[in-house]
Motif scaffolding. Structure first.
Motif, short mmCIF file in Angstrom:
data_model
loop_
_atom_site.label_atom_id
_atom_site.label_comp_id
_atom_site.label_asym_id
_atom_site.label_seq_id
_atom_site.Cartn_x
_atom_site.Cartn_y
_atom_site.Cartn_z
N THR A 97 -27.04 8.77 73.95
CA THR A 97 -26.49 9.04 75.28
C THR A 97 -25.60 7.89 75.75
OG1 THR A 97 -28.49 8.21 76.39
CG2 THR A 97 -28.34 10.59 75.98
N ARG A 98 -25.91 6.68 75.33
CA ARG A 98 -25.05 5.55 75.68
C ARG A 98 -23.68 5.72 75.02
NH1 ARG A 98 -27.83 1.22 73.73
NH2 ARG A 98 -29.16 1.25 75.54
N TRP A 99 -23.67 6.13 73.75
CA TRP A 99 -22.38 6.35 73.08
C TRP A 99 -21.62 7.48 73.78
CZ3 TRP A 99 -19.42 10.12 71.08
CH2 TRP A 99 -18.29 9.71 70.37
N LEU A 100 -22.33 8.55 74.13
CA LEU A 100 -21.67 9.68 74.78
C LEU A 100 -20.97 9.26 76.06
CD1 LEU A 100 -24.38 12.47 74.35
CD2 LEU A 100 -22.17 12.35 73.21
N ILE A 101 -21.64 8.50 76.90
CA ILE A 101 -21.05 8.12 78.18
C ILE A 101 -19.98 7.05 78.00
CG2 ILE A 101 -22.70 6.34 78.89
CD1 ILE A 101 -21.33 9.08 81.15
N ASP A 102 -20.16 6.15 77.05
CA ASP A 102 -19.18 5.08 76.83
C ASP A 102 -17.88 5.60 76.22
OD1 ASP A 102 -20.96 3.26 77.84
OD2 ASP A 102 -21.53 2.41 75.90
N ASN A 103 -17.95 6.69 75.47
CA ASN A 103 -16.78 7.18 74.74
C ASN A 103 -16.31 8.55 75.20
OD1 ASN A 103 -16.43 5.04 72.54
ND2 ASN A 103 -18.61 5.51 72.46
N VAL A 104 -16.72 8.96 76.39
CA VAL A 104 -16.39 10.30 76.86
C VAL A 104 -14.88 10.52 76.93
CG1 VAL A 104 -16.48 9.79 79.34
CG2 VAL A 104 -17.05 12.08 78.51
N ALA A 105 -14.11 9.49 77.24
CA ALA A 105 -12.65 9.65 77.33
C ALA A 105 -12.04 9.95 75.96
CB ALA A 105 -12.02 8.40 77.91
N LEU A 106 -12.66 9.43 74.90
CA LEU A 106 -12.12 9.66 73.56
C LEU A 106 -12.26 11.11 73.11
CD1 LEU A 106 -13.42 6.53 71.62
CD2 LEU A 106 -11.08 7.00 72.37
N TYR A 107 -13.46 11.65 73.26
CA TYR A 107 -13.67 13.00 72.71
C TYR A 107 -13.41 14.09 73.74
CZ TYR A 107 -18.35 12.55 74.77
OH TYR A 107 -19.39 12.36 75.63
N ALA A 108 -13.76 13.88 74.99
CA ALA A 108 -13.58 14.95 75.98
C ALA A 108 -12.11 15.23 76.22
CB ALA A 108 -14.27 14.58 77.29
N GLY A 109 -11.31 14.19 76.28
CA GLY A 109 -9.88 14.37 76.53
C GLY A 109 -9.12 14.98 75.37
N SER A 110 -9.79 15.14 74.24
CA SER A 110 -9.10 15.68 73.07
C SER A 110 -9.04 17.20 73.06
CB SER A 110 -9.78 15.18 71.79
OG SER A 110 -11.06 15.77 71.63
N TRP A 111 -9.78 17.85 73.96
CA TRP A 111 -9.71 19.31 74.03
C TRP A 111 -8.60 19.72 74.99
CZ3 TRP A 111 -14.53 17.40 72.60
CH2 TRP A 111 -15.05 17.96 71.44
N PRO A 112 -7.93 20.81 74.72
CA PRO A 112 -6.75 21.16 75.51
C PRO A 112 -7.03 21.74 76.90
CG PRO A 112 -7.11 22.81 73.82
CD PRO A 112 -8.13 21.72 73.59
N LEU A 113 -8.18 22.33 77.09
CA LEU A 113 -8.45 23.01 78.36
C LEU A 113 -9.22 22.11 79.33
CD1 LEU A 113 -9.53 26.48 76.95
CD2 LEU A 113 -7.29 25.81 77.81
N PRO A 114 -8.82 22.06 80.58
CA PRO A 114 -9.54 21.25 81.57
C PRO A 114 -11.01 21.64 81.70
CG PRO A 114 -7.45 22.01 82.48
CD PRO A 114 -7.63 22.71 81.15
N ASP A 115 -11.31 22.92 81.51
CA ASP A 115 -12.69 23.39 81.58
C ASP A 115 -13.55 22.73 80.51
OD1 ASP A 115 -14.80 25.07 82.58
OD2 ASP A 115 -14.50 26.34 80.81
N LEU A 116 -13.03 22.60 79.30
CA LEU A 116 -13.77 21.97 78.22
C LEU A 116 -13.93 20.47 78.45
CD1 LEU A 116 -12.29 23.80 75.10
CD2 LEU A 116 -14.54 24.12 76.12
#
Length: 187
Positions: A97-116
């Motif tokens: 969970t620490r990795w998830l929150i620390d790197n959310v900008a890396l993986y979350a921003g890689s999807w094209p839809l704002p909903d994702l």
């Protein structure tokens, strides 16, 4: 003969100029793009790996409960080992969970839809909040599984599974968020 030499000379110069232009302008851009795409896919793979780690550790925590102290059948050595394993599983969840929150900008921003993007961001933040909360272990485990399973299916499930469970996963996720927000942080 002079026309042939001229044609060969023009062809050679054209080939050299083209090779230089490609080497100087196109290749560096393609290499940079390749590196960026590789980083995005690595972050997505790690996102998936951490969700799998959370589900696996939660399942182990549910499966291997410590019996009460007075109950026979568990030697002190076995109790100590099982306690050590449970602590290790919680450490895995904490690290994930620490990795998830620390790197959310890396993986979350890689999807094209704002909903994702919002779905991944909400998952990372709430999973970390659950781990850091003062809830009982069993409640934390249930909440983490309820958060993680629908998110993992929507991001990494088979396409027909994503489509089939889209509404149910979003509803389940929203209900879990309501539980997290509705419960007091401290016992």
């Amino acid at each position: 003969m002079p026309n042939t030499v001229w044609t060969l000379l023009v062809a050679a110069v054209t080939a050299v100029v083209t090779a230089l232009a490609v080497g100087l302008f196109v290749t560096p851009r393609m290499e940079a793009r390749k590196k960026r795409l590789g980083e995005v896919h690595t972050a997505r793979d790690t996102f998936s790996t951490n969700m799998t780690r959370i589900i696996s550790a939660c399942a182990s925590l549910q499966r291997f409960q410590l019996p009460p102290d007075g109950e026979s059948g568990l030697t002190p050595v076995a109790r100590e080992r099982l306690t050590g394993e449970r602590e290790r599983w919680w450490q895995q969840i904490d690290d994930a969970t620490r990795w998830l929150i620390d790197n959310v900008a890396l993986y979350a921003g890689s999807w094209p839809l704002p909903d994702l993007i919002q779905f991944a961001t909400a998952y990372a933040g709430n999973a970390r909040i659950v781990v850091l909360s003062e809830r009982e272990e069993a409640t934390k485990v249930e909440l983490l599984i309820a958060l993680t399973v629908p998110v993992q299916r929507q991001f990494f499930g088979f396409p027909w599974s994503r489509a089939r469970h889209h509404v149910a996963d979003r509803q389940s996720f929203a209900e879990t968020l309501a539980l997290i927000g509705g419960e007091p942080s401290a016992p």
